[in-house]
Design a protein around this motif. Structure first.
Motif, PDB file in Angstrom:
ATOM      1  N   ASN A  31       0.799  -1.222   0.000  1.00  0.00           N
ATOM      2  CA  ASN A  31       0.000   0.000   0.000  1.00  0.00           C
ATOM      3  C   ASN A  31       0.830   1.270   0.000  1.00  0.00           C
ATOM      4  N   GLU A  32       2.022   1.203   0.571  1.00  0.00           N
ATOM      5  CA  GLU A  32       2.858   2.406   0.636  1.00  0.00           C
ATOM      6  C   GLU A  32       3.142   2.953  -0.751  1.00  0.00           C
ATOM      7  N   HIS A  33       3.245   2.052  -1.736  1.00  0.00           N
ATOM      8  CA  HIS A  33       3.556   2.507  -3.096  1.00  0.00           C
ATOM      9  C   HIS A  33       2.367   3.249  -3.702  1.00  0.00           C
ATOM     10  N   PHE A  34       1.182   2.660  -3.666  1.00  0.00           N
ATOM     11  CA  PHE A  34       0.026   3.325  -4.265  1.00  0.00           C
ATOM     12  C   PHE A  34      -0.366   4.568  -3.484  1.00  0.00           C
ATOM     13  N   ASN A  35      -0.115   4.557  -2.185  1.00  0.00           N
ATOM     14  CA  ASN A  35      -0.479   5.716  -1.360  1.00  0.00           C
ATOM     15  C   ASN A  35       0.273   6.979  -1.765  1.00  0.00           C
ATOM     16  N   LEU A  36       1.437   6.815  -2.422  1.00  0.00           N
ATOM     17  CA  LEU A  36       2.163   7.977  -2.927  1.00  0.00           C
ATOM     18  C   LEU A  36       1.294   8.750  -3.912  1.00  0.00           C
ATOM     19  N   LEU A  37       0.665   8.017  -4.820  1.00  0.00           N
ATOM     20  CA  LEU A  37      -0.207   8.637  -5.810  1.00  0.00           C
ATOM     21  C   LEU A  37      -1.511   9.097  -5.174  1.00  0.00           C
ATOM     22  N   GLN A  38      -2.054   8.285  -4.279  1.00  0.00           N
ATOM     23  CA  GLN A  38      -3.320   8.620  -3.637  1.00  0.00           C
ATOM     24  C   GLN A  38      -3.217   9.914  -2.836  1.00  0.00           C
TER      25      GLN A  38
END
Length: 642
Positions: free
Chosen positions: A463-470
């Motif tokens: 989740n840490e990766h997608f949360n960058l964009l989110q």
């Protein structure tokens, strides 16, 4: 003989909808930037027959509240012909000079030209150099656009009326710090650098022009609607702050375009006859009376079948019920509170149609792979549940307004009304109850993914990766720059995959990149789940296309293209910079991309629904030192293990 105020710009009809619609800037054959004028002037001429341009699409007409759509006029010359007896000859799209400020490429002195001076000119000061348009414009979020306030900026005075020639001087650097504007009349004290004019102060909320043109004064938008073409009616009061942009920046113009694919099933020959019969007066009036008394369509259908048994002898109850539904849908007025979700509703209707096998005059869908019926395991390993070939489809695209600075793709009644006010000088005139659009026949490939496979991947995703964009998206959404929307890993992954497939398909299908377009069908709404996309041609005509794209959708061919696309996504020619910058600070418009740039995933703006936003190769192939990011990670390992 060519009129001195005429010019040629090589634009197709489709480009006058997007990206060069009303209010947009394009370049003529002499390198001069022009702006497309208002719709009021598009069909002005003698012996005009609008029947050559009118077309209908009932779903979009109901949404936008117009009577009809029109194709942009094509130029028909009278050369060598008896022009007086021909229809629709010499129709021209109105184009206005913009920006109107120029500087000499030799003496650097500036000159402001009239909006009709659209040919290349020599400098009147030195008579030796040619005039070059300045690169800056000012825009506000209400759609207004104007020249940079050169006089006011150099004199530091909002009300300055100096008529002396200005000079735009460059000291040879590559940044705005090396450029300055000088007044040649007022002396040495009136020189000012252009440093920082395109920046935004206080986290992007305040324009430098607002406070820096004159100390202690507030500089506001001029309310200029340059595309109206007249100085008298092209201004209105505006209290917004103007921002300085390069004239060719993406955010100078965002066309508001709504599109719809033709929906099948409504026009079989039998159903069409029933629909036409029920639309006749006084039958249509009688049906409206019956609806007041009887709520159920089944009972109305039974009554009609009994009363008009001779005329409806080939029909049954179900056919009449469907005909009543179609007529009701065509005449339905879309309520304001329904507009927010109208795009999603349109997509879901099309998604359902593309999931069926259909052979219709305007839409043909053929099943190539279905995981429930086919034992081909390779597609199942890729998470694909269905592949449908679409040898024939009809796409209608309509321009209903435009925006500047920020793009908000939501649709509501206020936005539709505002769009008409931008496109028409007299939007309330009965003769202006239309909008420009175009319809093309093309072909496509529809690919649907397994919902369970996507859900499992999302549950294991780091989740840490997608949360960058989110988190970046949440910030600009809170600032009102983009509309609230459903953003999730599957949306970004499938969007990126569609881009990769288009980039790979152009090498074999015979179309250019700009000739292909994506149409995303992605939603996690309960009961209306969608997990697919359509890649289709955007450059067909009334005769359709030659099948070069559909051929690539055959099982063996498509499998090879998918494998190549996924493999190529592992590396960008700008790596490791592309991936590292995306992770640390983001890329693209509003930093809404991660591992995505011009060298790997970007498409022409006419091909991408999201203006090349929400892209990330990492969600396709993963990251070098992190497991569980890419949807196709395991598949790639199996390929390389062979």
């Amino acid at each position: 003989m060519k009129n001195k105020n005429e010019t040629r710009i090589p634009l197709r009809r489709a480009e006058l909808i997007s990206p060069f619609g009303v209010g947009a800037i394009s370049t003529n054959n002499e390198g001069i930037n022009m702006m497309t004028g208002v719709l009021d002037q598009w069909f002005k001429g003698s012996n005009v027959d609008l029947a050559d341009y009118r077309f209908n699409e009932s779903r979009l007409e109901n949404i936008l509240g117009v009577k009809e759509f029109r194709l942009p006029p094509d130029y028909r010359s009278t050369f060598g012909k008896n022009g007086g007896s021909l229809k629709n000859v010499d129709l021209k799209i109105p184009m206005i000079l913009f920006p109107t400020w120029f500087y000499c490429n030799r003496c650097r002195k500036m000159e402001k030209l009239h909006l009709a001076d659209i040919s290349k000119k020599k400098c009147k000061h030195c008579n030796n150099g040619y005039l070059v348009q300045v690169p800056f414009v000012t825009v506000c979020k209400h759609g207004h656009i104007d020249d940079f306030p050169w006089n006011q900026w150099v004199h530091r005075d909002i009300s300055n009326k100096c008529k002396g020639p200005l000079k735009l001087v460059s000291t040879g650097g590559a940044t705005l710090t090396s450029m300055r504007v000088e007044c040649t009349v007022c002396g040495e004290n009136y020189k000012r650098s252009l440093k920082g004019i395109t920046s935004k102060l206080d986290n992007g909320n305040i324009s430098p022009l607002v406070t820096q043109v004159q100390e202690g004064k507030t500089f506001l938008c001029t309310g200029r609607k340059h595309w109206y073409g007249t100085n008298e009616t092209a201004h209105e009061e505006c209290l917004e702050q103007p921002f300085v942009l390069l004239r060719n920046s993406n955010n100078v113009y965002y066309p508001d375009v709504i599109s719809a694919l033709y929906l099948p099933g409504d026009y079989s020959s039998e159903l069409k006859e029933v629909i036409e019969f029920l639309k006749q007066e006084p039958i249509a009036h009688e049906i409206e009376t019956l609806k007041i008394i009887i709520d159920e369509k089944e009972k109305i259908a039974t009554y009609l079948l009994s009363k008009f048994s001779v005329d409806l002898q080939t029909a049954n109850n179900q056919t009449i019920i469907k005909a009543l539904t179609v007529i009701e849908g065509e005449s339905l007025v879309v309520e304001d509170n329904e507009l927010e979700d109208i795009e999603k509703k349109l997509r879901y209707q099309e998604f359902c149609s593309l999931n069926e096998t259909i052979d219709n005059q305007h839409l043909k869908v053929v099943s190539e792979f279905d995981e429930k019926l086919n034992s081909l395991m390779e597609f199942k390993k890729l998470g694909i549940s269905k592949i449908h070939l679409v040898p024939k489809l009809r796409d209608t695209r309509v321009l209903f307004g435009f925006e500047r600075l920020n793009s908000n793709q939501s649709i509501n009644r206020d936005k539709i009304i505002k769009g008409r006010e931008l496109l028409f000088r007299n939007p309330s005139s009965p003769e202006n109850n239309w909008l420009p659009g175009y319809t093309v026949y093309g072909e496509g490939i529809f690919i649907e993914f397994n919902d369970e496979a996507l859900t499992n991947w999302e549950s294991k995703l780091v989740n840490e990766h997608f949360n960058l964009l989110q988190s970046r998206y949440n910030e600009i959404e809170a600032a009102g720059i983009v509309m609230g929307r459903e953003l999730n890993p599957r949306y970004v992954m499938l969007h990126t995959l569609a881009h990769l497939l288009i980039s790979e398909m152009i090498f074999e299908c015979g179309y250019s990149t700009s000739a292909l377009r994506e149409r995303l069908f992605i939603s996690k709404e309960n009961g209306k789940e969608m997990n697919g996309f359509l890649i289709y041609t955007a450059s067909g005509d009334s005769e359709g296309t030659m099948g070069g794209l559909v051929r690539l959708g055959e099982k063996d061919t498509l499998l090879q293209i998918l494998e190549r696309s996924i493999n190529k996504a592992k590396w960008c020619s700008s790596d490791p910079v592309c991936t590292e910058i995306g992770v640390t600070s983001g890329q693209g418009i509003h930093s809404l991309n991660i591992a995505a740039c011009h060298n790997c995933t970007y498409l022409p703006e006419t091909s991408c629904e999201e203006f090349n936003r929400f892209l990330d190769r990492s969600l396709i192939v993963g990251l070098p030192n992190v497991q569980g990011v890419g949807f196709f990670e395991d598949y790639l390992k199996k390929i390389h293990a062979k």
